[in-house]
Scaffold this active site. Structure first.
Site, PDB file in Angstrom:
ATOM      1  N   TYR A 119     172.536  -4.070  18.608  1.00 37.02           N
ATOM      2  CA  TYR A 119     173.042  -5.376  18.156  1.00 37.02           C
ATOM      3  C   TYR A 119     172.173  -6.037  17.076  1.00 37.02           C
ATOM      4  CZ  TYR A 119     170.547  -7.696  22.213  1.00 37.02           C
ATOM      5  OH  TYR A 119     169.671  -8.158  23.153  1.00 37.02           O
ATOM      6  N   GLU A 120     172.760  -7.019  16.442  1.00 38.17           N
ATOM      7  CA  GLU A 120     172.169  -7.657  15.252  1.00 38.17           C
ATOM      8  C   GLU A 120     171.964  -6.632  14.132  1.00 38.17           C
ATOM      9  OE1 GLU A 120     172.615 -10.497  15.928  1.00 38.17           O
ATOM     10  OE2 GLU A 120     172.204 -10.723  18.053  1.00 38.17           O
TER      11      GLU A 120
END
Lengths: 595, 595
Positions: free
Chosen positions: A439-440
């Site tokens: 994620y990110e």
């Protein structure tokens, strides 16, 4: 499992390596004497060890539950722990005093977030996301938006989220479809579906402030037509309290591999009322303020979960009796020796120890530059710090999470068969850690960001400053016999990093696929070089303490761990360099249907 | 997910690389013409793709269920699939015709087990365990034991298990407590608890034949006092049918990270009737017949699950549209290009492809030596094959499962955020694959077996024969320009392996901890060298096909994949060598309480 926060190691870094007290002339730092910081971190350790850690397994087993009305219940104990966390003011540690925060440097907040994430990553994500949303509003909000939202987000009374992903778009945000239609009163009606929204709905905060990327009707196609909106779950009334329920809901929870205690929501916006944050069609830039903050936070999670896994593995390795030491029984009274006597078990533990302590140093060293970028009074320092933050954010995110996952994998190995069962925390750590690589921005996207965007910014000023800083350190300490192995290793790593950088500059311009094909190896080479620097800095500090007569074995341990890093981890640097320099031809040789 | 069995690649290996037909003078091989083998594998592929693969996710989600009476129900569909498998005779493929088997070489059975494990590893473990127990009884049983048990195990009517582990002993089998008391009628009464017994209880076979390690009352302490027993769930009656229910039961199912479709049982023996298999106190040697078979099977699982994960990642990478190719749009009509255009995604897929195809070759090359050890009529061939099997079993087990897990991890990365959800099979593959690094001896134990036992056997005869075989290949092909990159790479890898071997011989004798501290790096160096050899053999075979005018792009793809192996995977060999040669001092430096 009894997690112990590494306050001693953090304080060693803050006090002896980063010389926190030398910045006491700067805003925030003035109130952060190392004595005070130590008290804060010890208090934080008690909270994380005593309140959050015991809920970690609970969260994994119970998960979050969504009711038919779209409401989400967090695992048993989470709500009370959140209440304790906000009551003690932990959510405001690094926030602006103007909005109720304590105004401490981000470096200190990073220490606390490490502990919280080690103790219970799924839990720590809730305040973590709120902090990211706080940063975006603080940076880009109107005075009214700030006064409406920030105090309640600083106190933790309200939560925050970031809404980017849609089913058809993750990395490629130009494909966003969620639309925003002006209501004529300054607000917009947002309609669309967002997925994988961490902390998107839960029962711990009285309101949730969603920051949502959407496309205003008629906006240009692609990333140039994306705006950012504040879309609260309850619209604040005139008194600033949660009022009218907005037209948005959690339409489902994602079934996922780990972080079961965090509500990963499908969010449905059905004409929900939102207010533009920042300028029209400039949403992506603002979102990246939040995103860069979040990426550093994910790097912290990488170290944090790796540390928790490492500690559990050490505990297991000291308890589990199996076989005898190759150099003669170490537990002759018992039926067998603890497995920590076996060289290959030790190798695994040392690998994690070396990478986690080096990674922690890198994380705090970077966080300090993040603070200096904002508060330093020296222009050159500010510029260099800004360059470093741009350049190193993808390295912190990807290298530390790759290695954090590796530490979890290593910890699972140490547990033998028990690691595969859910009786020990090893499985959960591995499953939880996995999301940090994704994620990110996946770690592959980080590598591409590094070589494709960050490296060449301002003519490569950032990477050259980094190399020069290392050169200066090497030159300054070349006569220090006690430091020689660390300095030599650092010089060697830096030479390889420079070699790789030059190769990219020569080849990546002409053929972007050369840069792409070498990006992940280059990022790992960068990470290894950064950690070599950190180990040299730590060895210097440890030597200094030993020279002044400090007999704490902590310092000898530090020196031995640094040597292990050089002998057993750094050899990968040459392999990464060799791989990237083979170029893109073989990587790209096959047609898609040959796979 | 639509798994496709790699029959074409397997046939390329059997036909062009291993020259199966050249062994047609040997028992078993005579009935295994490559034409027949191809038909068998295609039939096997249909079964695995059509019957087993669709049940893979079902098994993960539903798991096994234990009732209060200790009976265990397998996931929906498993029982019927097992019926189909046995009806088609797949369980007897490599078994002795005297007991109803088809008598084909183990090499062919290995091909089928690869497919079955790719399609549904948790399912394939049931017949896999039975086959291991079959081997032990076949090797060490009395004529009566063989005639009682083997036909029903070959047909799959009865299942089999291996019972080693107890709560206090995994690797260290000397700590076994389960006791066996003579009943006076030639049978023994077994009492004790065994854990992690795969396929220990289920509803697919009418009887389960447990092979149980236990200690006869009064036996010497440690590994010299361990015997092996046949302990059937139902005691065969005079007609050979399941009769009296034995005093054993599944006392619980393990909650675990993956392979939910396989029943991992706590087995409670409460005076259960058992019969000695082989000699008193010689159980461990016999169990290792089964264990070595099982270790090779686990290596196969490593490749198998990696292949399944790789295929799913390829499918995802071709479907998922995100971003544009760095060399210009490849899907200009669509909103974005498929992510397989991105260099870093390709790098990930190529890494898996190179290691899995090389690993498959290594697996079948080793399996062929396993056959030759037993059926060759040439003493020198038999001796070399036996040496290779001893030496390479830990390499096959540990290297292929480490890399198989890595391939699953890579596949998950390719899936981005979707990989973390349970919508795609990536998570299950990663979770399932993890056990292969652990069971039948953790990979650390394999590495210690390699350097501590296998390497020095017969004065290092095995490793020297392996090095000489490579030297001969290099010498024979040094003038072949088309093969040059592969031959050069192989020569370089072999030189490093020899360097590492010499270092171990010089240092490991004097200090066993030097061997222990370098064991895992040495095993990986060995694996890389073995795969270099396989890629050279495959490149030679592919060149030969191209030279004879075969225009199938399969061969050009093979050559490109081999080059990728050399450029992007083989550089790790130098790093492994460098690491192991730093010796044990830093690994062993810290006292236990410094961790």
């Amino acid at each position: 499992m009894s997690y112990r926060a590494p306050v001693k190691d953090q304080m060693f870094l803050l006090r002896e390596v980063l010389k926190l007290d030398s910045h006491s002339n700067l805003p925030g730092f003035a109130d952060a004497s190392t004595e005070l910081v130590e008290q804060i971190l010890e208090e934080g350790a008690r909270f994380c060890e005593g309140v959050l850690a015991p809920l970690d397994t609970v969260g994994d087993k119970a998960g979050c539950v969504r009711a038919a009305d779209g409401s989400v219940t967090t695992p048993p104990g989470f709500k009370d722990a959140y209440r304790q966390m906000t009551a003690a003011g932990w959510t405001g540690l690094g926030c602006d005093p103007e909005y109720g925060g304590q105004g401490l440097p981000a470096t200190i907040n990073t220490c606390f977030m490490e502990m919280a994430s080690s103790a219970n990553m799924a839990f720590a994500m809730y305040p973590g996301l709120t902090h990211g949303a706080y940063k975006a509003i603080h940076f880009g909000g109107t005075p009214e938006q700030k006064s409406t939202y920030l105090p309640k987000m600083v106190s933790g009374e309200w939560g925050g989220t970031m809404n980017l992903t849609e089913p058809q778009c993750g990395t490629d945000l130009g494909l966003i479809r969620t639309k925003a239609v002006p209501n004529g009163d300054g607000s917009y009606a947002l309609t669309g579906q967002k997925i994988w929204i961490s902390a998107g709905e839960h029962d711990m905060a009285s309101n949730i402030v969603h920051l949502v990327l959407a496309r205003i009707e008629g906006a240009p196609a692609g990333v140039k037509g994306i705006s950012l909106f504040i879309v609260p779950k309850f619209i604040p009334d005139a008194s600033g309290q949660p009022g009218e329920r907005n037209k948005l809901e959690c339409a489902g929870l994602e079934e996922k591999m780990g972080i079961h205690g965090n509500a990963t929501c499908v969010m449905a916006y059905d004409g929900a009322k939102g207010w533009l944050l920042g300028q029209e069609n400039a949403g992506l830039r603002l979102m990246f303020v939040m995103m860069n903050e979040a990426r550093l936070g994910v790097g912290v999670q990488g170290i944090a979960i790796g540390e928790a896994a490492y500690q559990a593995a050490v505990e297991f390795a000291k308890d589990r009796l199996q076989g005898r030491s190759l150099s003669g029984p170490k537990n002759p009274e018992g039926p067998a020796d603890p497995i920590i006597v076996h060289p290959d078990v030790r190798r695994l533990l040392m690998e994690s120890k070396a990478v986690l302590e080096g990674g922690r140093a890198f994380m705090l060293w970077t966080a300090l530059h993040g603070d200096l970028e904002h508060v330093s009074t020296d222009e050159a320092t500010k510029t260099k710090a800004g360059d470093y933050m741009a350049l190193l954010t993808p390295v912190v995110k990807a290298y530390l999470t790759d290695r954090g996952f590796q530490a979890c994998s290593t910890a699972l190995l140490v547990h033998g068969g028990w690691g595969f069962t859910e009786h020990f925390p090893a499985s959960q750590h591995l499953r939880d850690a996995r999301i940090t690589m994704i994620y990110e921005g996946t770690n592959g996207v980080q590598a591409l960001d590094l070589v494709g965007r960050k490296l060449g910014q301002n003519g490569g000023r950032g990477v050259m400053a980094f190399a020069q800083e290392i050169d200066a350190f090497v030159a300054d300490h070349s006569a220090d016999a006690a430091l020689k192995p660390y300095v030599d290793a650092l010089a060697g790593a830096k030479a390889k990093l420079l070699d790789g950088t030059m190769w990219l500059m020569q080849n990546g311009m002409a053929n972007p696929e050369a840069a792409g094909a070498g990006s992940s190896d280059y990022l790992h080479l960068f990470g290894l070089t950064a950690l070599s620097y950190m180990w040299a800095l730590m060895a210097k500090a440890a030597n200094a303490k030993i020279a002044e007569g400090d007999a704490d074995p902590f310092y000898a341990t530090k020196l031995a761990t640094g040597r292990f890093f050089i002998e057993r981890l750094l050899p990968d640097a040459a392999a990464h360099l060799a791989k990237m320099k083979t170029g893109p031809d073989t990587v790209m040789a096959l047609p898609a249907d040959a796979f």
